[in-house]
Scaffold this motif. Sequence first.
Motif, short mmCIF file in Angstrom:
data_model
loop_
_atom_site.label_atom_id
_atom_site.label_comp_id
_atom_site.label_asym_id
_atom_site.label_seq_id
_atom_site.Cartn_x
_atom_site.Cartn_y
_atom_site.Cartn_z
N LEU A 87 -23.46 17.06 -26.21
CA LEU A 87 -23.75 16.94 -25.16
C LEU A 87 -22.58 16.59 -24.10
O LEU A 87 -21.82 15.54 -24.54
CB LEU A 87 -24.62 16.02 -24.64
N GLU A 88 -22.14 17.62 -23.26
CA GLU A 88 -21.09 17.18 -22.47
C GLU A 88 -20.69 15.89 -21.92
O GLU A 88 -19.69 15.44 -22.06
CB GLU A 88 -20.68 18.52 -21.56
N GLU A 90 -21.45 13.17 -23.39
CA GLU A 90 -21.43 12.13 -24.29
C GLU A 90 -20.46 12.58 -25.45
O GLU A 90 -20.90 12.79 -26.51
CB GLU A 90 -22.86 11.79 -24.78
N PRO A 91 -19.14 12.97 -24.84
CA PRO A 91 -18.31 13.61 -25.77
C PRO A 91 -17.83 12.93 -27.05
O PRO A 91 -17.36 13.58 -27.92
CB PRO A 91 -16.99 13.83 -25.09
N GLN A 92 -18.18 11.52 -27.21
CA GLN A 92 -18.05 10.93 -28.42
C GLN A 92 -19.04 11.13 -29.51
O GLN A 92 -18.56 10.90 -30.76
CB GLN A 92 -17.84 9.48 -28.34
N LEU A 93 -20.17 11.87 -29.02
CA LEU A 93 -20.94 12.13 -30.09
C LEU A 93 -21.31 13.32 -30.61
O LEU A 93 -21.09 14.46 -29.83
CB LEU A 93 -22.51 11.62 -29.45
N LEU A 94 -21.27 13.52 -32.05
CA LEU A 94 -21.73 14.83 -32.72
C LEU A 94 -23.08 15.11 -32.65
O LEU A 94 -23.62 16.12 -32.91
CB LEU A 94 -20.95 14.84 -33.97
N VAL A 111 -28.32 21.19 -29.22
CA VAL A 111 -28.57 20.90 -27.66
C VAL A 111 -28.37 22.35 -27.30
O VAL A 111 -27.48 23.04 -27.55
CB VAL A 111 -27.50 19.78 -27.23
N ASN A 112 -29.29 22.72 -26.40
CA ASN A 112 -28.89 23.83 -25.41
C ASN A 112 -27.48 24.19 -24.88
O ASN A 112 -27.31 23.07 -24.13
CB ASN A 112 -30.05 24.12 -24.54
#
Length: 459
Positions: A215-216, A218-222, A132-133
């Motif tokens: 993605l800031e 969706e902080p739970q996702l790597l 992700v950019n």
Amino acid sequence: MNRQQIRESLYAKYIAPTEQPRSRFIGVEVEIPVVRLTDGPTDYAIAQEAARACMDHFGFIPEKLDANGVCFSATRPDNGDNISFDCSYNNLELSLGRAEGIAELDQRFRDYVGFLNERLGANGHTLTGMGVNPRNAVNRRDFIPSERYRMLERYLQKSQTWNVPMYFHPYVAYGAFASASQVQLDVDRDRLIPTLRAFSNVEPVKAVLFSNALLETEPQLLCVRDLLWENSTHGINPHNIGMFDCRLETVDDLLEYISTTSIFCTERDGRYINFMPIPIIDYLARDQVQGEYYADGAYHPITFKPQDSDLAYLRTYKFEDLTFRGTIEFRSCCCQPLGEAMTVAAFHVGLMDQVDELNRLLDADHVLFHHGYSATELRRIFNHRQWPQFVDRDALRQLCLDVLDLAARGLEARGKGESHYLDPLFERARTLTSPGRAMADALDAGEPLQDLIRRYAAL
């Protein structure tokens, strides 16, 4: 067209190419964020200038121009390499023409990235290896003004207006900030089913090793990548995305599955048309379809008759995608740190000749499987930063190492000295740390984002 005619057309497009003599060639595509080094949006003019200089320096021939006359895709005639922008000018793609060995592809990739980053660096920008950019919150999100990308942008925007019984995420323009790493490998007809089965079941391990899309919001996702595709208009028909969750035992089963995938665009008179996705076997049986096309600054309704040639526009986005070239395109990996870009190719090339062993390993597994979750659900679990209690970390570590040992064995059998490309993956397996997890941990520890951008850009 009747059902039998449609099946025959699908067979000719997807299955027949796998019956031809197969090669050992590898195709690699890497989408890479173009990032401003200081906190600010990507300057499209700087990105375009760097790409143009790269095209000139390496002898690329322009192929596609946008509505403003900017070249966004060019190909080298001597080796088939292509440099392009994917969806937006925030996202540069290097598609490397097929080669027999990973080292050759790696050298060409490094030559292009080295040149581009020297040019971009002189103007405060860089390419960096993230899915992700990292400046997506401030970047422009407009798609490239071309027929195809205007159609795609409009199609994704339909999640805001179509009344469909599913959850749509709010990231309609995700094509402007999501970057992937893809590999294409030839496959024999007789190996289609065991290959698709093995690589579908190993997807949870890939989530552990390759997750790299933060993605800031969706902080739970790597790895937010799966969410972006599955909960967009591409996911209206779940057979167009993700994994093969049904039981595939024969090529006929696969052909039936393909017949249930949906088409959502075609062309008439040089204009792209988008429409509500329709399963291809239903689409070709219809007398007419309603869609819309772009012209003169606006979208216009159109009613048209489906035709057999529209099969050229049937495109799915599955993790393991059978293509009209007789290849499987592996497309579930995020862009990796640029110095480790060839780990994706090495993993898949190494396992391609170890499919039977991989199936045996995963069939006997009780680390991931037999805990009440499907392979699709397990991949979603390991895309998360927090894993559930049933996961035995030591056993998971060993499973990842066992899979990588199979990949190393496959590479060593090729005799091209390629197994060292797996070294970063062995380290990730030992620590159960993907690039995305390492980045999240570093940000939590206070490391500046700018330092991480430079680190993931290093060759």
